[in-house]
Design an enzyme around this catalytic site. Structure first.
Site, short mmCIF file in Angstrom:
data_model
loop_
_atom_site.label_atom_id
_atom_site.label_comp_id
_atom_site.label_asym_id
_atom_site.label_seq_id
_atom_site.Cartn_x
_atom_site.Cartn_y
_atom_site.Cartn_z
N CYS A 1 -4.74 4.44 -9.75
CA CYS A 1 -5.56 5.51 -10.36
C CYS A 1 -5.12 6.90 -9.94
O CYS A 1 -5.71 7.91 -10.38
CB CYS A 1 -7.03 5.30 -10.01
SG CYS A 1 -7.43 5.71 -8.30
N CYS B 1 -7.01 3.01 -1.44
CA CYS B 1 -7.34 4.14 -2.32
C CYS B 1 -8.77 4.62 -2.05
O CYS B 1 -9.70 3.82 -1.94
CB CYS B 1 -7.22 3.71 -3.78
SG CYS B 1 -7.71 5.01 -4.93
N CYS C 1 -2.60 6.66 -5.07
CA CYS C 1 -2.83 5.28 -5.51
C CYS C 1 -1.96 4.99 -6.75
O CYS C 1 -1.96 5.78 -7.70
CB CYS C 1 -4.31 5.11 -5.86
SG CYS C 1 -4.71 3.52 -6.60
N HIS D 1 -10.40 -3.21 14.02
CA HIS D 1 -10.18 -1.82 13.61
C HIS D 1 -9.21 -1.70 12.46
O HIS D 1 -8.64 -0.63 12.24
CB HIS D 1 -9.71 -1.00 14.83
CG HIS D 1 -10.75 -0.90 15.89
ND1 HIS D 1 -10.48 -0.58 17.19
CD2 HIS D 1 -12.10 -1.11 15.85
CE1 HIS D 1 -11.59 -0.59 17.90
NE2 HIS D 1 -12.58 -0.90 17.11
#
Ligand code: OAD
Length: 257
Positions: free
Chosen positions: A161, A137, A158, A129
């Site tokens: 970006c 991101c 992020c 999991h």
């Protein structure tokens, strides 16, 4: 010693471990409970007793309210920073070493996202999991492991970006990593001893491994505080805290082999 830890049962498990050529252990939240990590389905203090998983642990919940979801996971992440592996985690490290020393195979599969097995010294853990320490991101997919304090904004952004980041855990309705599943399936298909430890055995596909192992002729053992749907089907079912049962089983196994 917990009254329900029957020495004969512990001894029979230790003998199975001493003889096994290929062991698979799967763990759930119960193994981390004695480290202070809340489980999910324990009636009183379990996470799902207090929160609705559909409101917090699904892609839809994240899409609806990324701030709420990432705050909740970040709170869990930060609380984990004060949690240490317990004797159950440490016993599993030594059991794996013992089996491997004599040429056997030991595979640890976990449903837990806390990485306490790795902190205890377990290697090559199959994380079904994911991990609450990894944050991914939602746009470029970059993964950053976060071991610091609380995020300063929610959802966190992020570094590469600027898009929103999410916890690197599997949510309800999401598929598990193919690699993790392939590795788990392969280990289960060849094991001759399967240990189900600290899990309510209700969430699939993880819950299905014990049945597959049994169908393949493996002995199946359960160590869990309470009975589960698996309890009536296993060769030995010990109802005790894993942090107590596993060290005793380790001592017995070391004395045998
Ligand atoms: P659960 O909370 O469903 O079950 C934990 C089990 O551990 C219960 O059966 C408890 O009785 C038992 N337990 C509690 N304390 C224990 C102790 N000290 N020693 C041994 N057993 C103890 O947690 P999981 O079975 O891990 O999924 O739940 C499976 C999945 O459901 C989780 O991975 C999570 C959750 O939704 C995802 O995040 C996708």
């Amino acid at each position: 010693m917990t009254q329900s830890m029957n020495p004969e049962e512990l001894n029979s498990i230790a003998k199975m471990i001493a003889k096994a050529e290929s062991v698979v252990a799967i763990t759930g939240a119960g193994v981390s409970a004695e480290s202070g990590v809340p489980t999910f389905r324990d009636a009183q203090e379990g996470l799902w007793a207090k929160y609705d998983p559909m409101e917090l642990a699904t892609p839809g919940a994240f899409a609806r309210d990324p701030e709420l979801v990432t705050r909740w996971y970040d709170e869990r992440r930060c609380r984990l920073q004060s949690c240490e592996p317990n004797p159950g985690h440490l016993a599993l490290v030594k059991l794996a070493e013992r089996v491997r020393e004599r040429g056997g195979r030991f595979t640890l599969i976990t449903q837990n996202v806390d990485r306490l097995h790795q902190a205890a010294g377990s290697d090559d853990v199959i994380e079904l999991h994911g991990s609450i320490w990894d944050w991914r991101c939602t746009s470029c997919g970059m993964v950053q492991e976060e071991r610091g304090g609380p995020f300063s904004e929610f959802p966190p952004r992020c570094d590469s970006c600027g898009a929103a980041r999410r916890p690197g855990v599997v949510w309800f309705g999401e598929s598990l990593s193919e690699d993790a599943m392939d590795r788990a399936d392969e280990a289960v298909s060849v094991c001759d001893l399967f240990l189900s430890i600290g899990t309510s055995a209700v969430v699939h596909p993880a819950a299905g491994f014990a049945y597959s192992a049994r169908m393949n002729g493996a002995r199946v053992v359960e160590i869990n505080l309470e009975p589960t749907p698996l309890s009536g089907l296993v060769d030995v079912s010990v109802q005790a805290p894993s942090g107590e049962a596993l060290p005793r089983i380790l001592d017995l196994a070391l004395a045998i082999s």
